[in-house]
Design a protein around this motif. Structure first.
Motif, mmCIF file in Angstrom:
data_model
loop_
_atom_site.group_PDB
_atom_site.id
_atom_site.type_symbol
_atom_site.label_atom_id
_atom_site.label_comp_id
_atom_site.label_asym_id
_atom_site.label_seq_id
_atom_site.Cartn_x
_atom_site.Cartn_y
_atom_site.Cartn_z
ATOM 1 N N ARG A 1 21.553 5.161 19.149
ATOM 2 C CA ARG A 1 21.512 3.825 18.574
ATOM 3 C C ARG A 1 21.162 2.784 19.636
ATOM 4 N N ARG A 2 20.249 1.906 19.291
ATOM 5 C CA ARG A 2 19.809 0.850 20.209
ATOM 6 C C ARG A 2 20.294 -0.524 19.790
ATOM 7 N N GLY A 3 20.501 -0.727 18.471
ATOM 8 C CA GLY A 3 20.937 -2.037 18.022
ATOM 9 C C GLY A 3 20.629 -2.241 16.561
ATOM 10 N N THR A 4 20.616 -3.513 16.154
ATOM 11 C CA THR A 4 20.304 -3.882 14.780
ATOM 12 C C THR A 4 19.417 -5.124 14.776
ATOM 13 N N ALA A 5 18.676 -5.294 13.687
ATOM 14 C CA ALA A 5 17.829 -6.470 13.506
ATOM 15 C C ALA A 5 18.179 -7.132 12.182
ATOM 16 N N LYS A 6 18.084 -8.447 12.138
ATOM 17 C CA LYS A 6 18.476 -9.185 10.950
ATOM 18 C C LYS A 6 17.339 -9.268 9.940
ATOM 19 N N MET A 7 17.710 -9.454 8.687
ATOM 20 C CA MET A 7 16.720 -9.605 7.625
ATOM 21 C C MET A 7 15.858 -10.837 7.890
ATOM 22 N N GLY A 8 14.558 -10.683 7.733
ATOM 23 C CA GLY A 8 13.626 -11.782 7.951
ATOM 24 C C GLY A 8 13.100 -11.884 9.358
ATOM 25 N N ALA A 9 13.635 -11.088 10.280
ATOM 26 C CA ALA A 9 13.179 -11.161 11.665
ATOM 27 C C ALA A 9 11.762 -10.627 11.781
ATOM 28 N N GLY A 10 10.889 -11.371 12.441
ATOM 29 C CA GLY A 10 9.528 -10.921 12.725
ATOM 30 C C GLY A 10 9.478 -10.288 14.099
ATOM 31 N N LEU A 11 9.295 -8.976 14.155
ATOM 32 C CA LEU A 11 9.371 -8.229 15.405
ATOM 33 C C LEU A 11 7.990 -7.783 15.861
ATOM 34 N N PRO A 12 7.753 -7.725 17.165
ATOM 35 C CA PRO A 12 6.468 -7.200 17.644
ATOM 36 C C PRO A 12 6.399 -5.703 17.387
ATOM 37 N N TRP A 13 5.180 -5.165 17.266
ATOM 38 C CA TRP A 13 5.062 -3.715 17.128
ATOM 39 C C TRP A 13 3.923 -3.219 17.993
ATOM 40 N N PHE A 14 4.095 -1.985 18.502
ATOM 41 C CA PHE A 14 3.183 -1.468 19.508
ATOM 42 C C PHE A 14 2.621 -0.096 19.167
ATOM 43 N N GLY A 15 3.054 0.475 18.051
ATOM 44 C CA GLY A 15 2.553 1.787 17.685
ATOM 45 C C GLY A 15 3.438 2.407 16.626
ATOM 46 N N ALA A 16 3.112 3.643 16.233
ATOM 47 C CA ALA A 16 3.863 4.306 15.180
ATOM 48 C C ALA A 16 3.867 5.809 15.423
ATOM 49 N N LYS A 17 4.863 6.477 14.847
ATOM 50 C CA LYS A 17 4.979 7.916 15.046
ATOM 51 C C LYS A 17 5.778 8.513 13.905
ATOM 52 N N ARG A 18 5.423 9.731 13.512
ATOM 53 C CA ARG A 18 6.179 10.457 12.511
ATOM 54 C C ARG A 18 7.503 10.929 13.103
ATOM 55 N N GLY A 19 8.534 10.980 12.265
ATOM 56 C CA GLY A 19 9.816 11.485 12.721
ATOM 57 C C GLY A 19 10.768 11.656 11.560
ATOM 58 N N SER A 20 11.793 12.421 11.767
ATOM 59 C CA SER A 20 12.746 12.707 10.694
ATOM 60 C C SER A 20 13.533 11.469 10.300
ATOM 61 N N GLY A 21 13.940 11.451 9.015
ATOM 62 C CA GLY A 21 14.793 10.374 8.534
ATOM 63 C C GLY A 21 14.066 9.126 8.113
ATOM 64 N N CYS A 22 12.740 9.159 8.083
ATOM 65 C CA CYS A 22 11.954 7.989 7.675
ATOM 66 C C CYS A 22 10.772 8.503 6.861
ATOM 67 N N ALA A 23 10.673 8.078 5.604
ATOM 68 C CA ALA A 23 9.618 8.584 4.724
ATOM 69 C C ALA A 23 8.235 8.212 5.228
ATOM 70 N N ALA A 24 8.095 7.026 5.809
ATOM 71 C CA ALA A 24 6.815 6.617 6.368
ATOM 72 C C ALA A 24 6.802 6.934 7.868
ATOM 73 N N ARG A 25 6.435 5.984 8.708
ATOM 74 C CA ARG A 25 6.446 6.188 10.154
ATOM 75 C C ARG A 25 7.584 5.407 10.793
ATOM 76 N N TRP A 26 7.900 5.788 12.004
ATOM 77 C CA TRP A 26 8.759 4.965 12.847
ATOM 78 C C TRP A 26 7.884 3.996 13.622
#
Length: 423
Positions: free
Chosen positions: A64-89
């Protein structure tokens, strides 16, 4: 303040039960390129639901790294398949992944990269706080239903709420709490901002002290008569200290050419060698229970000092601040604190959204306190209470740093928690 044992266990359980499986869509703009991070991402990802977990690896089983609040606009740098997420991480930072199922892509830029502890709020408080008045009050989920249906929650006198909005209904004013309940403003007493803050240390010296009594007399000599023509000093006034002298009646501090004050009316921060674990130049915090002061260090250089209020219980009890060397294990922008499930409590309290919380010894941590001004004296249920401006300053000083849009952050191997020594 300190969480009650039962409330603390619920907090631990909440972290342990962050979602292990999620459902959602798998829509563009995703491309199958062996699930490698995508080049040149633009815009941001916006959290679409409640408070969402962030993990250190692209799998629901990641640390666990933390939590983010609803409505927060976060930067993104890439994506990857992984367990526990129907789409990508979605990669949103170093060792930081969030599931695509709970975010939406947005062409607008992410939140500014500055620390989440930065705020222009009066007195360093992230919300508008109120105390519930002597008659108590009620909270309603919808403004239109206020005082016409059964309330969702009863607020006892003295409880504190954090508000984010105000509204009117039939000429009556209501405040909406950070937890989404509407409370009649007539039942609430606003928290008065408090502007005390500690001192930045430019030369590494501590040649001052703070007055911690409402009226502190200045004397002509140690143990002598009051100095004629000298006005008593007031609580939180900073005075220069030139000399200390012991007498049978206690120690005195010289504050000028002729003036002396009783040391017991003052609090003077102390300097102590760094723990052996501290690396060269590493930031750390030293809490001195005897003087009720805190000094923030960078390696062997003290950079900031202030007053605190630590636990008022006997050493070894739940309401005492434990001595020892610890590392911050989680930081939260705010956290609810109460003892409502403590059947043995002599008096109940409930404070919504206590600001700038940094836990270092299980449920004991540094945090802002707006409900008292007894800094320089033992006052808390075990935590290290700070004036709000100081809590804000130290929240930005320590690691791990809380990125914009996050509500909680845990350390990693590349950003360990700041060391806190209590002595």
């Amino acid at each position: 303040m300190r969480r009650s044992g039962h409330t603390w266990m619920k907090f631990v359980a909440a972290i342990a039960l962050w979602p292990l499986s999620l459902a959602g869509s798998d829509l563009p703009p995703w491309r199958d390129a062996d699930d490698l991070p995508l080049p040149d991402p633009t815009g941001s990802v916006v959290v679409q639901r409640g408070e969402q977990s962030i993990v250190a690896e692209p799998t629901a089983m990641g640390a666990r790294r933390g939590t983010a609040k609803m409505g927060a606009g976060l930067p993104w740098f890439g994506a990857k398949r992984g367990s526990g997420c129907a789409a990508r991480w979605i990669n949103i930072g170093p060792l930081s992944w969030i599931c695509q199922d709970v975010v939406a892509f947005d062409p607008r830029p992410a939140l500014p990269p500055g620390p989440a502890s930065e705020t222009t709020a009066t007195g360093g408080l992230p919300f508008r706080y109120y105390f519930v008045g002597p008659g108590g009050s009620n909270g309603y989920p919808r403004l239109d239903d206020a005082e016409e249906v059964a309330p969702d929650r009863d607020f006892e006198p003295g409880f504190a709420v954090a508000t984010v909005d105000e509204g009117a209904k039939q000429n009556a004013r209501y405040a909406r709490t950070h937890h989404g309940l509407w409370v009649p403003l007539r039942d609430l007493v606003p928290v008065t901002p408090f502007d005390f803050r500690g001192e930045e240390l430019k030369d590494g010296k501590i040649d001052f002290a703070w007055v911690v009594e409402d009226r502190a007399v200045v004397y002509a000599a140690p143990g002598g008569a009051p100095l004629k023509g000298e006005t008593p000093r007031r609580r939180f006034e900073k005075v220069e200290v030139l000399e200390e002298k012991a007498t049978k009646g206690g120690a005195y501090l010289r504050i000028g050419e002729k003036g002396w004050m009783r040391a017991r009316d003052m609090r003077r921060p102390t300097l102590s060698p760094a723990p052996t674990e501290v690396r060269a130049g590493e930031r750390w915090i030293d809490v001195d229970l005897a003087t009720q002061t805190l000094v923030a260090w960078e390696g062997e250089t003290p950079v900031f000092a202030t007053l605190v209020s630590t636990g008022k219980g006997r050493e070894g009890t739940d309401s005492a601040t434990p001595r020892g060397e610890f590392r911050i294990w989680v930081k939260l922008a705010s956290a609810n604190m109460d003892n409502l499930e403590d059947d043995d409590a002599a008096k109940y309290y409930a404070i919504e959204d206590v600001p700038y919380v940094q836990y270092f010894a299980k449920g004991v941590g540094l945090h802002g306190a707006f409900w008292h001004r007894g800094f320089g004296h033992e006052r808390s249920h075990g935590c290290v209470n700070l004036a709000p401006l100081d809590a804000q300053r130290l929240f930005a000083f320590t690691s791990p740093h809380l990125p914009a849009g996050w509500t909680a952050v845990l350390p990693t191997s590349i950003e360990v928690g700041t060391l806190v020594r209590v002595r």
